[in-house]
Scaffold this active site. Structure first.
Site, PDB file in Angstrom:
ATOM      1  N   MET A 165     -16.251 -23.555 -23.025  1.00 26.76           N
ATOM      2  CA  MET A 165     -17.426 -22.810 -24.157  1.00 26.76           C
ATOM      3  C   MET A 165     -16.887 -21.669 -24.882  1.00 26.76           C
ATOM      4  O   MET A 165     -15.686 -21.618 -24.575  1.00 26.76           O
ATOM      5  CB  MET A 165     -18.827 -22.832 -23.501  1.00 26.76           C
ATOM      6  CG  MET A 165     -19.372 -23.994 -22.817  1.00 26.76           C
ATOM      7  SD  MET A 165     -21.188 -24.078 -22.825  1.00 26.76           S
ATOM      8  CE  MET A 165     -21.491 -22.659 -22.009  1.00 26.76           C
ATOM      9  N   ARG A 203     -28.864  -5.288  11.663  1.00 30.11           N
ATOM     10  CA  ARG A 203     -27.734  -6.062  11.907  1.00 30.11           C
ATOM     11  C   ARG A 203     -26.483  -5.326  11.480  1.00 30.11           C
ATOM     12  O   ARG A 203     -26.576  -4.723  10.485  1.00 30.11           O
ATOM     13  CB  ARG A 203     -27.803  -7.582  11.111  1.00 30.11           C
ATOM     14  CG  ARG A 203     -29.000  -8.025  11.383  1.00 30.11           C
ATOM     15  CD  ARG A 203     -28.998  -8.983  12.821  1.00 30.11           C
ATOM     16  NE  ARG A 203     -30.308  -9.322  13.019  1.00 30.11           N
ATOM     17  CZ  ARG A 203     -31.050 -10.352  12.816  1.00 30.11           C
ATOM     18  NH1 ARG A 203     -30.351 -11.200  11.950  1.00 30.11           N
ATOM     19  NH2 ARG A 203     -32.271 -10.460  13.369  1.00 30.11           N
ATOM     20  N   GLU A 220     -14.828   2.694   6.950  1.00 26.36           N
ATOM     21  CA  GLU A 220     -13.816   2.882   8.452  1.00 26.36           C
ATOM     22  C   GLU A 220     -13.560   4.161   8.530  1.00 26.36           C
ATOM     23  O   GLU A 220     -13.188   4.885   7.406  1.00 26.36           O
ATOM     24  CB  GLU A 220     -12.804   1.993   8.300  1.00 26.36           C
ATOM     25  CG  GLU A 220     -12.000   1.926   9.141  1.00 26.36           C
ATOM     26  CD  GLU A 220     -10.563   1.108   8.877  1.00 26.36           C
ATOM     27  OE1 GLU A 220     -10.226   0.183   9.701  1.00 26.36           O
ATOM     28  OE2 GLU A 220      -9.957   1.229   7.953  1.00 26.36           O
ATOM     29  N   GLN A 257     -20.435 -23.099 -16.770  1.00 28.47           N
ATOM     30  CA  GLN A 257     -19.591 -22.006 -17.230  1.00 28.47           C
ATOM     31  C   GLN A 257     -20.505 -20.678 -16.989  1.00 28.47           C
ATOM     32  O   GLN A 257     -20.010 -19.710 -17.139  1.00 28.47           O
ATOM     33  CB  GLN A 257     -19.016 -21.840 -18.348  1.00 28.47           C
ATOM     34  CG  GLN A 257     -17.914 -23.161 -18.461  1.00 28.47           C
ATOM     35  CD  GLN A 257     -17.442 -23.677 -19.608  1.00 28.47           C
ATOM     36  OE1 GLN A 257     -16.577 -22.856 -20.383  1.00 28.47           O
ATOM     37  NE2 GLN A 257     -18.028 -24.665 -20.244  1.00 28.47           N
ATOM     38  N   GLN A 258     -21.926 -20.665 -16.989  1.00 29.07           N
ATOM     39  CA  GLN A 258     -22.690 -19.610 -17.279  1.00 29.07           C
ATOM     40  C   GLN A 258     -22.691 -19.175 -15.686  1.00 29.07           C
ATOM     41  O   GLN A 258     -23.036 -18.116 -15.421  1.00 29.07           O
ATOM     42  CB  GLN A 258     -24.184 -19.891 -17.448  1.00 29.07           C
ATOM     43  CG  GLN A 258     -24.228 -19.895 -18.975  1.00 29.07           C
ATOM     44  CD  GLN A 258     -25.529 -20.312 -19.583  1.00 29.07           C
ATOM     45  OE1 GLN A 258     -26.391 -20.804 -18.787  1.00 29.07           O
ATOM     46  NE2 GLN A 258     -25.529 -20.366 -20.966  1.00 29.07           N
ATOM     47  N   ARG A 263      -6.909 -36.993 -17.187  1.00 25.70           N
ATOM     48  CA  ARG A 263      -8.364 -37.098 -16.898  1.00 25.70           C
ATOM     49  C   ARG A 263      -9.043 -35.865 -17.910  1.00 25.70           C
ATOM     50  O   ARG A 263      -8.295 -34.859 -18.073  1.00 25.70           O
ATOM     51  CB  ARG A 263      -8.602 -36.599 -15.540  1.00 25.70           C
ATOM     52  CG  ARG A 263      -8.217 -37.774 -14.592  1.00 25.70           C
ATOM     53  CD  ARG A 263      -9.136 -38.848 -14.648  1.00 25.70           C
ATOM     54  NE  ARG A 263      -8.808 -39.839 -13.603  1.00 25.70           N
ATOM     55  CZ  ARG A 263      -8.023 -40.847 -13.670  1.00 25.70           C
ATOM     56  NH1 ARG A 263      -7.017 -40.806 -14.860  1.00 25.70           N
ATOM     57  NH2 ARG A 263      -7.699 -41.660 -12.537  1.00 25.70           N
ATOM     58  N   ASP A 273     -11.383  -5.228  -3.688  1.00 24.80           N
ATOM     59  CA  ASP A 273     -12.542  -4.822  -4.544  1.00 24.80           C
ATOM     60  C   ASP A 273     -13.358  -3.763  -3.613  1.00 24.80           C
ATOM     61  O   ASP A 273     -13.711  -4.005  -2.384  1.00 24.80           O
ATOM     62  CB  ASP A 273     -13.145  -6.069  -4.823  1.00 24.80           C
ATOM     63  CG  ASP A 273     -13.983  -5.833  -6.043  1.00 24.80           C
ATOM     64  OD1 ASP A 273     -14.799  -4.734  -5.928  1.00 24.80           O
ATOM     65  OD2 ASP A 273     -14.297  -6.680  -6.780  1.00 24.80           O
ATOM     66  N   GLY A 293       0.841  -1.207  -0.135  1.00 21.15           N
ATOM     67  CA  GLY A 293       0.073   0.060   0.032  1.00 21.15           C
ATOM     68  C   GLY A 293       0.982   0.975  -0.072  1.00 21.15           C
ATOM     69  O   GLY A 293       2.030   1.308  -0.253  1.00 21.15           O
TER      70      GLY A 293
END
Ligand code: ADP
Length: 717
Positions: free
Chosen positions: A511, A243, A215, A601-602, A593, A169, A121
């Site tokens: 896909m 809450r 904060e 995947q949607q 495999r 994020d 940071g």
């Protein structure tokens, strides 16, 4: 052409031979730090440099010893999916003192490390900057104290530093109010204002309200605004059940998202490029992404301009977010005679479509329009499945996957008369289509039918929403991020399923039609060894060398191999074929495999990125439509027949741009349903580099140093 060759040559000539790079994570940990460390290590080794982990941030640098350890290619294997930081991050008091920095300089000189990549940071970057400014003085002192000789001082006379974004994020969705971020401090009377808004919402049958308190929020008398204070207020004034959740490190923990991994991988590679290009005269820089574009910013300016660099990098987009969410939270009924705007989904469902519809409906209502929802795409349109949709109808839509309106692939060309009739019946005078490649085609057909059907002479906009990310005119589509996350999580799990067992290679089919985005970018985020896509033709020799590459890898002690194959990458080299080829050729070394991912995947619920992207892009589209409506209001009715009234809104590098769909025709490969040029193909070599393949990487697009003030994306339209 000549220029392209030059830049390609440049990359191949960029050599890190003889250079040593130290990488550290410092301060609070953040998502994607490990992906960044991995990328720095591998890119560093790739260009021939030595790379050192500096464990425990600046503390490890001051203490030296085992804390500074040479990294190998394999030492960063299986690191992508791990949250936090593997190499440790500590706060270091000593580094704040001159003595501490002198010790740190000594430790670096002992190992010839004069390139530092600091992932942390603003505190960490401030320290790094100070360190660089003092460097020559520190060297003199070390010489005077007899700790290093003149020669060492000369050989290490330049210290290069690059900082990196460890992103948290900061996009919150479905928010009713935000306190403590923008209008700080809020004016007197904010308490009553807040309670009034909440009770208005409740009167509207809205039962869930989310209030976010930053904060450090304060009122205009410098009094802290705490979550408990708010809770008491809400309970005492309104009697709502309330809450409090403190997000704290929840925001940081867990497995990094696909986006974080890709961002961090891109940044790691950028950081090494920046270090290789650095000279004594170039300032230390921070690498970052602006929109979809890599940028370099002078570290010093970044640190000076704001107290928190995370807020620097994100403040612009955050500010925009905030404005959007404000727009969505204050419901005010308008009385003016409204325009009627229809919203529909076209194509396959994609996560985030509902967030976009919700945002469109609410912003539309706020702008004074009457909003109509069309069910089941074009099919519902011509059958008249159209009805008004109200503010409350879209409550809670942000977090829901799929398409609540219903969506079909049907295109309008065969149903133009009926659609025109519905437009007349409902007095529709603007159209918002949210969907994938079909949505683009749909708008194109309606635009082209304007000559025969005047009813289509209304403002129309398409928002790209598809997991395949194959819509022309945009770098990203709503839903692609959720899908990438689903793919990457599955790859993580599949890889884990085999831990402890013998050497194994997983062949995974994704896909995307002919578009290799999910395979290629998913491969980058999941740490794939090989990715097969239609855009990069491959033959039997490639397959052979890929198998050999894996065999070599298995000799190093790494036990997992991951191969991604796009469903349409090659007609004959099918997933089964590749599976059988690898099985046969890998006999005795690894077994295989295979896994066809299919509709999972949607994705389920949309990712935070898609919720936010859908919300913001739809708000922008509605505001654009409102403007176009005003401009095209003539003789008491709307008449819009110019190209620029049928647009696709997309993200292009660092701008959001409205582009006439008819102009996008030239950029489209209709046979394969992909854009002729796809930006992410530039990332494809990155995936290869990080999987230890020698390849050519186009650096012409890598970030150029620019002043901090230019971070703000230029507004298109
Ligand atoms: P962040 O980098 O996340 O902002 P901190 O502010 O805690 O976290 O900084 C991390 C470390 O960076 C500190 O423990 C210290 O070692 C170093 N650092 C921070 N500020 C300075 C400074 N002004 N001078 C020297 N070192 C600093």
């Amino acid at each position: 052409m000549a220029k392209q060759q030059d830049t390609k040559k440049l990359f191949e000539n960029l050599s890190g031979a003889g250079k040593s790079i130290g990488v550290l994570t410092s301060g609070g940990d953040a998502q994607g730090m490990n992906a960044a460390v991995r990328a720095v290590v591998r890119m560093g080794i790739y260009v021939g440099a030595k790379v050192y982990f500096i464990h425990e941030g600046y503390q490890g640098m001051v203490d030296g010893g085992d804390n500074i350890e040479e990294a190998s290619w394999e030492s960063v294997s299986s690191m992508l999916q791990v949250g936090g930081t593997v190499i440790g991050s500590a706060r270091c008091k000593e580094f704040r003192s001159h003595e501490g920095r002198l010790k740190a300089a000594h430790q670096l000189i002992l190992r010839g490390i004069t390139n530092l990549c600091v992932i942390g940071g603003d505190g960490s970057l401030t320290g790094a900057n100070l360190f660089r400014e003092e460097w020559s003085g520190l060297l003199e002192e070390l010489v005077q104290q007899g700790l290093i000789d003149e020669e060492a001082a000369q050989n290490n006379s330049e210290l290069h530093i690059v900082g990196m974004v460890g992103s948290i994020d900061n996009d919150f969705c479905g928010t009713d109010m935000t306190i403590g971020t923008d209008s700080m401090p809020p004016e007197d009377g904010w308490e009553e204002h807040m309670c009034q808004k909440l009770s208005e919402n409740r009167a509207d049958k809205k039962r869930l309200n989310i209030i976010i308190v930053a904060e450090g929020a304060i009122d205009c008398h410098n009094k802290p605004i705490t979550t408990n204070h708010i809770k008491e207020l809400v309970v005492s004034c309104l009697g709502f059940d309330t809450r409090v959740t403190i997000l704290g490190h929840v925001q940081r923990g867990g497995t990094p998202s696909a986006f974080d991994r890709i961002l961090a991988s891109r940044m790691g590679v950028e950081a090494v490029l920046a270090l290789l290009e650095a000279s004594d005269s170039t300032p230390a820089c921070v690498v970052s992404l602006c929109g979809n574009q890599a940028v370099r910013l002078p570290l010093m300016e970044c640190v000076q301009m704001v107290s928190a660099y995370v807020s620097l990098i994100f403040c612009r987009s955050f500010e925009n977010n905030l404005n959007t969410y404000k727009l969505l939270s204050y419901h005010k009924a308008d009385s003016e005679l409204p325009n009627v705007m229809a919203v529909l989904n076209v194509g396959a469902p994609a996560a985030g479509m509902n967030a976009a519809v919700r945002s469109a409906v609410r912003v539309g209502i706020k702008e004074g329009h009457k909003m109509f929802a069309v069910n089941d795409g074009i099919e519902g349109f011509y059958k008249g499945q159209i009805k008004e949709i109200k503010w409350g109808d879209v409550a809670g839509w942000t977090g829901q996957g799929g398409s609540i309106l219903g969506t079909k692939r049907t295109l309008p060309a065969k149903h133009l008369d009926k659609i025109a009739e519905q437009i007349r019946i409902h007095n529709i005078n603007a159209l918002l289509v949210i969907g994938g490649f079909e949505a683009f085609e749909c708008l194109l057909q309606l635009y082209e039918a304007r000559t025969s059907h005047e009813d289509f002479c209304i403002p129309m906009c398409v928002l790209p929403a598809t997991i395949s990310n194959n819509v022309p005119g945009t770098d990203l589509s709503i839903g692609a991020d959720t899908s990438l996350n689903a793919i990457v999580e599955t790859c993580d799990r599949i890889k884990q399923s085999a831990s402890g067992t013998k050497r194994r290679v997983f062949i995974i089919e994704t896909m995307g039609g002919y578009c290799g985005y999910l395979a290629s970018v998913g491969g980058l985020a999941a740490g794939a060894d090989t990715v097969y896509i239609y855009e990069e033709p491959f033959g039997i020799r490639d397959l052979q060398s890929n198998v050999e590459h894996l065999t070599e890898k298995m000799k190093t002690g790494i036990q997992r191999g991951l191969v991604l194959r796009n469903e349409n990458s090659n007609e004959n080299f099918t997933t089964d074929f590749i599976y059988q080829l690898y099985s046969e050729e890998g006999k005795g070394v690894f077994d295989c495999r295979k896994n066809v991912l299919g509709h999972m995947q949607q994705g389920g619920a949309p990712s935070p990125f898609d919720r936010n992207f859908g919300t913001k892009i739809a708000a922008k589209a509605i505001q654009w439509i409102s403007r176009k409506l005003k401009e095209s209001y003539k003789d008491g009715k709307v008449f819009a027949n110019t190209e620029d009234t049928a647009c696709l809104l997309g993200m292009r590098r660092r701008t959001m741009a409205f582009q006439p769909v008819v102009q996008l025709k030239d950029e489209t490969d209709f046979a394969h349903r992909i854009p002729k040029e796809q930006w992410w193909l530039k990332l494809h070599p990155l995936m290869k580099i990080l999987a230890k393949y020698k390849t050519s990487y186009d650096v012409s697009d890598s970030g150029q140093l620019e002043p901090v003030t230019r971070v703000r994306p230029k507004k298109a339209d």
